[in-house]
Write a protein that holds these residues in place. Sequence first.
Motif, PDB file in Angstrom:
ATOM      1  N   THR A  16      38.161 -38.121  30.086  1.00  0.00           N
ATOM      2  CA  THR A  16      39.459 -38.708  29.804  1.00  0.00           C
ATOM      3  C   THR A  16      39.247 -40.109  29.250  1.00  0.00           C
ATOM      4  N   MET A  17      39.764 -40.344  28.049  1.00  0.00           N
ATOM      5  CA  MET A  17      39.700 -41.660  27.427  1.00  0.00           C
ATOM      6  C   MET A  17      41.039 -42.358  27.630  1.00  0.00           C
ATOM      7  N   ASN A  18      40.995 -43.674  27.916  1.00  0.00           N
ATOM      8  CA  ASN A  18      42.232 -44.444  27.998  1.00  0.00           C
ATOM      9  C   ASN A  18      42.184 -45.549  26.956  1.00  0.00           C
ATOM     10  N   ALA A  19      43.150 -46.459  26.989  1.00  0.00           N
ATOM     11  CA  ALA A  19      43.288 -47.470  25.944  1.00  0.00           C
ATOM     12  C   ALA A  19      42.094 -48.417  25.863  1.00  0.00           C
ATOM     13  N   THR A  20      41.347 -48.590  26.938  1.00  0.00           N
ATOM     14  CA  THR A  20      40.222 -49.532  26.939  1.00  0.00           C
ATOM     15  C   THR A  20      38.873 -48.866  26.724  1.00  0.00           C
ATOM     16  N   THR A  21      38.829 -47.548  26.584  1.00  0.00           N
ATOM     17  CA  THR A  21      37.574 -46.829  26.382  1.00  0.00           C
ATOM     18  C   THR A  21      37.141 -46.934  24.923  1.00  0.00           C
ATOM     19  N   ILE A  22      35.923 -47.442  24.707  1.00  0.00           N
ATOM     20  CA  ILE A  22      35.348 -47.527  23.368  1.00  0.00           C
ATOM     21  C   ILE A  22      33.961 -46.899  23.428  1.00  0.00           C
ATOM     22  N   LEU A  23      33.715 -45.933  22.559  1.00  0.00           N
ATOM     23  CA  LEU A  23      32.437 -45.215  22.522  1.00  0.00           C
ATOM     24  C   LEU A  23      31.914 -45.179  21.093  1.00  0.00           C
ATOM     25  N   TRP A  24      30.642 -44.811  20.956  1.00  0.00           N
ATOM     26  CA  TRP A  24      30.046 -44.584  19.642  1.00  0.00           C
ATOM     27  C   TRP A  24      29.966 -43.089  19.409  1.00  0.00           C
ATOM     28  N   ALA A  25      30.276 -42.679  18.186  1.00  0.00           N
ATOM     29  CA  ALA A  25      30.259 -41.261  17.837  1.00  0.00           C
ATOM     30  C   ALA A  25      29.487 -41.054  16.546  1.00  0.00           C
ATOM     31  N   ALA A  26      28.890 -39.888  16.426  1.00  0.00           N
ATOM     32  CA  ALA A  26      28.293 -39.449  15.168  1.00  0.00           C
ATOM     33  C   ALA A  26      29.328 -38.554  14.504  1.00  0.00           C
ATOM     34  N   ARG A  27      29.649 -38.857  13.250  1.00  0.00           N
ATOM     35  CA  ARG A  27      30.696 -38.125  12.547  1.00  0.00           C
ATOM     36  C   ARG A  27      30.183 -37.676  11.188  1.00  0.00           C
ATOM     37  N   HIS A  28      30.475 -36.425  10.828  1.00  0.00           N
ATOM     38  CA  HIS A  28      30.119 -35.903   9.508  1.00  0.00           C
ATOM     39  C   HIS A  28      31.199 -36.324   8.520  1.00  0.00           C
ATOM     40  N   ILE A  29      30.789 -36.932   7.406  1.00  0.00           N
ATOM     41  CA  ILE A  29      31.737 -37.313   6.364  1.00  0.00           C
ATOM     42  C   ILE A  29      31.266 -36.748   5.041  1.00  0.00           C
ATOM     43  N   ASP A  30      32.194 -36.596   4.135  1.00  0.00           N
ATOM     44  CA  ASP A  30      31.886 -36.143   2.782  1.00  0.00           C
ATOM     45  C   ASP A  30      31.749 -37.387   1.910  1.00  0.00           C
ATOM     46  N   PRO A  31      30.565 -37.677   1.389  1.00  0.00           N
ATOM     47  CA  PRO A  31      30.383 -38.898   0.611  1.00  0.00           C
ATOM     48  C   PRO A  31      31.144 -38.891  -0.715  1.00  0.00           C
TER      49      PRO A  31
END
Length: 88
Positions: free
Chosen positions: A65-80
């Motif tokens: 469960t994420m709330n307003a103060t939760t900040i994480l790092w994520a790996a995300r696939h993007i189309d260049p």
Amino acid sequence: MTPQPVRRIATPPTARILVSVEVDVHTVRRGDQLMVGGQPFTIRDMTALGPDRKRLTFTTGEILTMNATTILWAARHIDPRLRRGTPR
């Protein structure tokens, strides 16, 4: 003279790159891979629990469960080939 057909270069549909982004409750997306406790977890589903809370369900069955103060790092696939900020 007949015109020559235009040659197109086929790009594979999976021509996407992996980038690291900082996410919070408003920017997290389905498919993001979060690092929690040194372990990678891929988000399978999200449920809004109010304006500033989300319950993330991972592909392995764990829930976060994420709330307003939760900040994480994520790996995300993007189309260049797309500009930043445009939806996939």
